[in-house]
Design a protein around this motif. Structure first.
Motif, PDB file in Angstrom:
ATOM      1  N   GLU A   1       0.838  -1.216  -0.036  1.00 59.32           N
ATOM      2  CA  GLU A   1      -0.101   0.021  -0.017  1.00 59.32           C
ATOM      3  C   GLU A   1       0.940   1.224  -0.062  1.00 59.32           C
ATOM      4  OE1 GLU A   1      -3.139   0.110   2.915  1.00 59.32           O
ATOM      5  OE2 GLU A   1      -3.094  -2.130   2.955  1.00 59.32           O
ATOM      6  N   PRO A   2       1.597   1.552  -1.076  1.00 56.80           N
ATOM      7  CA  PRO A   2       2.581   2.492  -1.279  1.00 56.80           C
ATOM      8  C   PRO A   2       1.618   3.948  -0.850  1.00 56.80           C
ATOM      9  CG  PRO A   2       2.514   1.554  -3.280  1.00 56.80           C
ATOM     10  CD  PRO A   2       1.713   0.795  -2.376  1.00 56.80           C
ATOM     11  N   THR A   3       2.394   5.218  -0.553  1.00 56.52           N
ATOM     12  CA  THR A   3       1.845   6.401  -0.367  1.00 56.52           C
ATOM     13  C   THR A   3       2.776   7.357  -0.616  1.00 56.52           C
ATOM     14  OG1 THR A   3       0.303   7.774   0.886  1.00 56.52           O
ATOM     15  CG2 THR A   3       2.147   6.393   2.075  1.00 56.52           C
ATOM     16  N   ARG A   4       2.341   8.527  -0.977  1.00 58.37           N
ATOM     17  CA  ARG A   4       3.270   9.553  -1.103  1.00 58.37           C
ATOM     18  C   ARG A   4       2.845  10.739   0.065  1.00 58.37           C
ATOM     19  NH1 ARG A   4       6.785   9.983  -5.036  1.00 58.37           N
ATOM     20  NH2 ARG A   4       7.088  12.127  -4.233  1.00 58.37           N
ATOM     21  N   LEU A   5       2.001  10.434   0.975  1.00 53.76           N
ATOM     22  CA  LEU A   5       1.816  11.081   1.897  1.00 53.76           C
ATOM     23  C   LEU A   5       2.864  11.279   2.720  1.00 53.76           C
ATOM     24  CD1 LEU A   5      -1.570   9.519   3.145  1.00 53.76           C
ATOM     25  CD2 LEU A   5      -1.378  11.824   2.198  1.00 53.76           C
TER      26      LEU A   5
ATOM     27  N   ARG B   1       4.973   9.043   6.127  1.00 64.75           N
ATOM     28  CA  ARG B   1       4.349   7.672   6.121  1.00 64.75           C
ATOM     29  C   ARG B   1       4.660   6.755   5.099  1.00 64.75           C
ATOM     30  NH1 ARG B   1      -1.275  10.915   6.912  1.00 64.75           N
ATOM     31  NH2 ARG B   1       0.384  12.650   6.200  1.00 64.75           N
TER      32      ARG B   1
ATOM     33  N   SER C   1       3.171   3.639   4.175  1.00 66.90           N
ATOM     34  CA  SER C   1       1.865   3.165   3.596  1.00 66.90           C
ATOM     35  C   SER C   1       0.779   3.849   3.907  1.00 66.90           C
ATOM     36  CB  SER C   1       1.750   1.604   3.943  1.00 66.90           C
ATOM     37  OG  SER C   1       1.788   1.502   5.272  1.00 66.90           O
ATOM     38  N   ALA C   2      -0.151   3.629   2.966  1.00 66.20           N
ATOM     39  CA  ALA C   2      -1.483   4.425   2.974  1.00 66.20           C
ATOM     40  C   ALA C   2      -2.199   4.311   4.083  1.00 66.20           C
ATOM     41  CB  ALA C   2      -2.314   4.117   1.552  1.00 66.20           C
ATOM     42  N   ASN C   3      -2.150   3.143   4.844  1.00 65.86           N
ATOM     43  CA  ASN C   3      -2.776   2.808   5.949  1.00 65.86           C
ATOM     44  C   ASN C   3      -2.549   3.732   7.343  1.00 65.86           C
ATOM     45  OD1 ASN C   3      -0.588   0.968   5.837  1.00 65.86           O
ATOM     46  ND2 ASN C   3      -1.252   0.625   7.693  1.00 65.86           N
TER      47      ASN C   3
ATOM     48  N   ARG D   1      -1.533   6.663   9.863  1.00 62.32           N
ATOM     49  CA  ARG D   1      -2.329   7.962  10.135  1.00 62.32           C
ATOM     50  C   ARG D   1      -1.691   8.739  11.225  1.00 62.32           C
ATOM     51  NH1 ARG D   1      -4.471   6.518   6.156  1.00 62.32           N
ATOM     52  NH2 ARG D   1      -6.401   6.330   5.561  1.00 62.32           N
TER      53      ARG D   1
ATOM     54  N   GLU E   1       0.943  15.641   0.405  1.00 64.33           N
ATOM     55  CA  GLU E   1       1.751  14.649  -0.066  1.00 64.33           C
ATOM     56  C   GLU E   1       3.208  15.137  -0.432  1.00 64.33           C
ATOM     57  OE1 GLU E   1       0.247  13.118  -3.911  1.00 64.33           O
ATOM     58  OE2 GLU E   1      -1.109  11.952  -2.830  1.00 64.33           O
TER      59      GLU E   1
ATOM     60  N   VAL F   1       9.645   6.502  -0.732  1.00 64.19           N
ATOM     61  CA  VAL F   1       8.603   5.911  -1.621  1.00 64.19           C
ATOM     62  C   VAL F   1       9.133   4.667  -2.255  1.00 64.19           C
ATOM     63  CG1 VAL F   1       7.326   8.037  -1.949  1.00 64.19           C
ATOM     64  CG2 VAL F   1       9.291   7.538  -3.263  1.00 64.19           C
TER      65      VAL F   1
END
Length: 225
Positions: A145-149, A152, A154-156, A158, A177, A200
């Motif tokens: 679940e990769p993310t650019r947030l 973080r 992974s996208a999960n 918070r 992001e 990333v």
């Protein structure tokens, strides 16, 4: 109180807003697949020091203008008593600086903790350990679940504010992001090359290539089995 750490670093600029003091706890039984910090899993590795010694480094960082403290690992909540004492002492030193500077001084430093535990896994003991933090980033790293947030992996994962200061400090970043590099290279206390941040997908490989071109070779990589 004793505390087992992988290490510390200042200034840290890739795990939270501004120039920060970073502390990495040693030991993690969560063992997320794809973790870039496998060297922090072994609870018997790292270095044993004291909370007061770490707080002395934090005090020096505050005197230099540190804008925050980031605690990661490893899994900080697997040393709950040491984490609680560290955060309590760090908040006290931060507030002393704020008192001397007055309201006209810069925004007070914030205290951020990374944990792989999900919110529903925060037992009363773990919540007490986080009592001095302004914000916490929760959730296991999920390689699928990769993310650019920002900040973080992974996208999960918070960001949760725990204090009004944390809410004000982190509100602009909840859905922001990354726009640039998410990694920072430095040398640890053991003279080994350290890479700080949350990459990333593909960024570690790019970093390896750049370092190799600069004549830096690798004998081991903490993100590979």
């Amino acid at each position: 109180m004793e505390i087992r750490l992988d290490g510390t670093h200042y200034p840290l600029e890739t795990l939270g807003p501004g120039k920060r003091f970073g502390v990495w706890f040693q030991g993690c039984s969560l063992a997320c697949a794809g973790c870039m910090s496998r060297h922090t899993w072994d609870p018997e590795a790292g270095t044993v020091t004291t909370v007061s010694q770490v707080l002395g480094l934090w005090q020096q960082a505050l005197a230099d203008g540190a804008e925050g403290l980031t605690v990661s690992g490893g899994e900080p909540l697997q040393q709950p008593a040491a984490l609680a004492e560290l955060l309590s002492g760090a908040a006290h030193l931060r507030d002393e600086v704020r008192h001397h500077e007055g309201s006209a001084g810069p925004r007070p430093a914030d205290l951020l903790v990374y944990t792989g535990y999900e919110p529903g896994e925060l037992t009363p003991e773990r919540r007490r350990a986080l009592g001095g933090a302004d914000a916490v980033i929760t959730g296991r790293f999920r390689v699928a679940e990769p993310t650019r947030l920002v900040w973080r992996g992974s996208a999960n994962q918070r960001i949760h504010a725990l204090t009004p200061h944390g809410a004000a400090r982190y509100a602009p970043y909840l859905a922001q992001e990354s726009q640039g590099p998410r990694l920072q290279v430095g040398t640890g206390e053991d003279r080994e090359l350290r890479i700080y941040g949350v990459p990333v997908r593909g960024e570690l490989a790019d970093m390896e290539r750049l370092l190799r071109q600069a004549g830096v070779g690798f004998t081991e990589r903490s993100w590979r089995p």
